[in-house]
Design a protein around this motif. Structure first.
Motif, mmCIF file in Angstrom:
data_model
loop_
_atom_site.group_PDB
_atom_site.id
_atom_site.type_symbol
_atom_site.label_atom_id
_atom_site.label_comp_id
_atom_site.label_asym_id
_atom_site.label_seq_id
_atom_site.Cartn_x
_atom_site.Cartn_y
_atom_site.Cartn_z
ATOM 1 N N LEU A 195 2.088 17.064 -6.439
ATOM 2 C CA LEU A 195 3.224 17.860 -6.905
ATOM 3 C C LEU A 195 4.185 18.192 -5.754
ATOM 4 O O LEU A 195 5.405 18.226 -5.941
ATOM 5 N N VAL A 196 3.634 18.419 -4.578
ATOM 6 C CA VAL A 196 4.490 18.658 -3.409
ATOM 7 C C VAL A 196 5.347 17.434 -3.132
ATOM 8 O O VAL A 196 6.548 17.540 -2.843
ATOM 9 N N MET A 197 4.759 16.261 -3.246
ATOM 10 C CA MET A 197 5.516 15.031 -3.017
ATOM 11 C C MET A 197 6.622 14.852 -4.065
ATOM 12 O O MET A 197 7.710 14.375 -3.749
ATOM 13 N N VAL A 198 6.330 15.236 -5.298
ATOM 14 C CA VAL A 198 7.367 15.182 -6.332
ATOM 15 C C VAL A 198 8.547 16.053 -5.925
ATOM 16 O O VAL A 198 9.704 15.618 -5.969
ATOM 17 N N ALA B 182 9.361 9.844 -6.559
ATOM 18 C CA ALA B 182 8.945 11.123 -7.131
ATOM 19 C C ALA B 182 8.282 10.905 -8.487
ATOM 20 O O ALA B 182 7.257 11.523 -8.805
ATOM 21 N N TYR B 183 8.854 10.009 -9.261
ATOM 22 C CA TYR B 183 8.302 9.690 -10.579
ATOM 23 C C TYR B 183 6.887 9.122 -10.447
ATOM 24 O O TYR B 183 5.992 9.464 -11.229
ATOM 25 N N GLY B 184 6.679 8.283 -9.446
ATOM 26 C CA GLY B 184 5.348 7.718 -9.225
ATOM 27 C C GLY B 184 4.313 8.783 -8.934
ATOM 28 O O GLY B 184 3.213 8.771 -9.502
ATOM 29 N N TYR B 185 4.635 9.736 -8.057
ATOM 30 C CA TYR B 185 3.694 10.820 -7.747
ATOM 31 C C TYR B 185 3.463 11.711 -8.965
ATOM 32 O O TYR B 185 2.349 12.201 -9.183
ATOM 33 N N ALA B 186 4.514 11.921 -9.763
ATOM 34 C CA ALA B 186 4.366 12.737 -10.965
ATOM 35 C C ALA B 186 3.407 12.091 -11.957
ATOM 36 O O ALA B 186 2.608 12.774 -12.610
ATOM 37 N N GLU C 125 -0.621 13.525 5.895
ATOM 38 C CA GLU C 125 -1.725 14.457 6.141
ATOM 39 C C GLU C 125 -1.258 15.904 6.227
ATOM 40 O O GLU C 125 -2.024 16.824 5.920
ATOM 41 N N ASP C 126 -0.005 16.110 6.637
ATOM 42 C CA ASP C 126 0.459 17.490 6.783
ATOM 43 C C ASP C 126 0.858 18.132 5.448
ATOM 44 O O ASP C 126 1.200 19.309 5.396
ATOM 45 N N VAL C 127 0.809 17.365 4.362
ATOM 46 C CA VAL C 127 1.050 17.929 3.032
ATOM 47 C C VAL C 127 -0.279 18.448 2.511
ATOM 48 O O VAL C 127 -1.210 17.681 2.250
ATOM 49 N N THR C 128 -0.384 19.771 2.346
ATOM 50 C CA THR C 128 -1.663 20.397 1.990
ATOM 51 C C THR C 128 -1.731 20.869 0.544
ATOM 52 O O THR C 128 -2.828 21.072 0.014
ATOM 53 N N GLY C 129 -0.594 21.063 -0.093
ATOM 54 C CA GLY C 129 -0.578 21.635 -1.432
ATOM 55 C C GLY C 129 -0.261 23.113 -1.417
ATOM 56 O O GLY C 129 0.147 23.694 -2.429
ATOM 57 N N GLN C 130 -0.443 23.734 -0.242
ATOM 58 C CA GLN C 130 -0.124 25.160 -0.116
ATOM 59 C C GLN C 130 1.387 25.409 -0.124
ATOM 60 O O GLN C 130 1.833 26.552 -0.215
#
Length: 283
Positions: free
Chosen positions: A38-41, A52-56, A8-13
């Motif tokens: 993209l942040v997760m990547v 990382a590949y999965g999120y991409a 939840e703390d990953v916002t994209g910002q």
């Protein structure tokens, strides 16, 4: 493809301003979703390349027409050794932006696909002149790696000899360039020079991106044994009290300062001299 869990703390910002600007072409909710993936990547690329590949792949399914997404998908595929897929994504990103900054990693994908001659040819193309200094150093690393792939070890040494290598100033690429040169020297039997350059790489490697310390230890004949490994041959190796004449607690207290100032190192793939994830961080 199912969505993957995102904290939840990953916002994209957390993304760079330029990437966020690209995503503004998407509807707001979709842009936020893509940004978080993209942040997760970026977070996982070095520590868990498969995840990382999965999120991409999720981001790519949501926004394949965004250059930053294609580039991220390329680096994720590169990280798991899917070089054909990575090259396709990098080419797509380059077509969208017209930028040459991905040229070195595209060439390294050609190496990964077993085409070092193609990588070497790319090192001589006009696109190289459009690269910044970091990109040109990366291209030199790839070219040297291609030479070694082709069995031209002496030529690899010459390829790495450059003003950037001779400079005493420390730049983001310095440790890797010195390390690659040391490795190339070792490959042609110039062990004393290799040792000197591994030491110089270690001096510049404040973040532990190379395993220069381990390579130095190997050249000096130092063997590290894991005391927790039941198969390690520890016979004849003195314990803390025998080695120093101190009780273990006293030895630990006395050695605390040295441990705090010691260098850590993370091993990198020394056979692939043109690893470009570090270069991308400099953009």
């Amino acid at each position: 493809m199912k969505r993957l869990p995102i904290p939840e703390d990953v916002t994209g910002q957390e993304l760079d301003k330029d990437v966020r600007q690209e995503l503004m072409s998407l509807p707001k909710t979709l842009a936020e979703d893509v940004a978080r993936n993209l942040v997760m990547v970026a977070k996982l690329l070095d520590e868990d390349a498969e995840q990382a590949y999965g999120y991409a792949r999720v981001a790519l399914r949501l926004a394949s027409r965004v250059a930053a997404v294609r580039e991220a998908a390329g680096f994720a595929a590169y990280g798991v050794g899917k070089y054909a897929e990575a090259l396709a994504e990098f080419r797509a990103a380059r077509r969208m932006t017209g930028s040459s900054h991905l040229w070195p990693v595209m060439a390294d994908c050609e190496r990964g696909l077993g085409r070092p001659e193609k990588a070497l040819a790319m090192a001589g193309e006009p696109e190289v002149q459009k690269l910044d200094k970091a990109g040109q150093v990366e291209m030199r690393l790839v070219a040297a790696g291609a030479r070694r792939d082709m069995g031209q070890a002496e030529a690899a040494v010459v390829t790495l000899q450059s003003p950037e290598l001779a400079s005493n100033s420390v730049q983001p690429w310095t440790a890797r360039l010195r390390y690659a040169y040391a490795d190339a020297l070792l490959a042609v039997g110039r062990e004393e020079e290799a040792r000197e350059w591994f030491a110089r790489a270690l001096e510049a490697d404040q973040s532990g991106m190379t395993d220069a310390s381990d390579r130095l230890a190997q050249l000096d004949g130092v063997e590290f044994l894991d005391a927790l490994d039941p198969e390690a041959d520890l016979e004849g190796v003195p314990g803390p009290e025998k080695a120093s004449g101190e009780r273990p607690a006293e030895a630990a207290e006395a050695g605390g300062e040295d441990r705090e100032s010691g260098y850590g190192s993370r091993g990198r793939d020394s056979d692939r001299s043109g690893d470009h994830r570090g270069a991308e961080e400099e953009r």
